[in-house]
Design a protein around this motif. Sequence first.
Motif, mmCIF file in Angstrom:
data_model
loop_
_atom_site.group_PDB
_atom_site.id
_atom_site.type_symbol
_atom_site.label_atom_id
_atom_site.label_comp_id
_atom_site.label_asym_id
_atom_site.label_seq_id
_atom_site.Cartn_x
_atom_site.Cartn_y
_atom_site.Cartn_z
ATOM 1 N N TYR A 32 1.903 8.435 5.460
ATOM 2 C CA TYR A 32 1.913 7.981 4.067
ATOM 3 C C TYR A 32 3.266 8.238 3.423
ATOM 4 O O TYR A 32 3.907 9.261 3.669
ATOM 5 N N SER A 50 10.538 10.401 -4.305
ATOM 6 C CA SER A 50 9.649 9.960 -3.243
ATOM 7 C C SER A 50 10.187 10.440 -1.906
ATOM 8 O O SER A 50 11.395 10.725 -1.760
ATOM 9 N N ASN A 95 1.405 10.620 -5.921
ATOM 10 C CA ASN A 95 0.945 9.329 -5.408
ATOM 11 C C ASN A 95 1.118 9.282 -3.904
ATOM 12 O O ASN A 95 2.150 9.692 -3.376
ATOM 13 N N THR A 96 0.100 8.764 -3.224
ATOM 14 C CA THR A 96 0.195 8.548 -1.789
ATOM 15 C C THR A 96 0.010 7.071 -1.497
ATOM 16 O O THR A 96 -0.862 6.425 -2.088
ATOM 17 N N ARG A 97 0.810 6.527 -0.600
ATOM 18 C CA ARG A 97 0.847 5.082 -0.443
ATOM 19 C C ARG A 97 1.084 4.685 1.013
ATOM 20 O O ARG A 97 1.861 5.313 1.726
ATOM 21 N N HIS A 98 0.374 3.636 1.413
ATOM 22 C CA HIS A 98 0.660 2.989 2.693
ATOM 23 C C HIS A 98 0.332 1.519 2.512
ATOM 24 O O HIS A 98 -0.845 1.141 2.455
ATOM 25 N N SER A 99 1.349 0.692 2.387
ATOM 26 C CA SER A 99 1.154 -0.703 2.012
ATOM 27 C C SER A 99 0.336 -1.469 3.052
ATOM 28 O O SER A 99 -0.529 -2.280 2.702
ATOM 29 N N ASP A 104 -3.143 3.190 -2.094
ATOM 30 C CA ASP A 104 -2.316 3.496 -3.267
ATOM 31 C C ASP A 104 -3.159 4.387 -4.157
ATOM 32 O O ASP A 104 -3.916 3.914 -4.997
ATOM 33 N N TRP A 106 -3.714 7.855 -6.667
ATOM 34 C CA TRP A 106 -3.084 8.737 -7.659
ATOM 35 C C TRP A 106 -3.925 9.976 -7.889
ATOM 36 O O TRP A 106 -5.157 9.919 -7.878
#
Length: 116
Positions: A32, A50, A95-99, A104, A106
């Motif tokens: 992530y 980030s 925030n953690t994200r993996h497109s 996505d 929060w």
Amino acid sequence: QVQVAESGGGLAQPGGSLRLSCATSGSFFRIYEMGWYRQPPGKQRELVASIAPGGTTNYADSVKGRFTISRDNLRNTYLQMNSLKPEDTAVYYCNTRHSQFGIDVWGQGTQVTVSS
């Protein structure tokens, strides 16, 4: 379902330091992208820093040289904040994200107040 939870906010004096922590649930933390954002009173949410899965970091100009983002190999992301200024006062969000996976997520935010 991925969840994130922040901790470590509070009150600091100008010039002081605080360390924020973010714990991410699940088994895929390592892939992530993690970010710290903040929302000052009456303003929009903005990116603070980030860190990519490989460790590449990015910082807002306003915090460069003062804040450091880091992550471990388990589930934690940190934001070390030094030389704090009153204008750093805000609610800080993780925030953690993996497109590719459509992730996505929060956290609920933690208040940071810098005041004498």
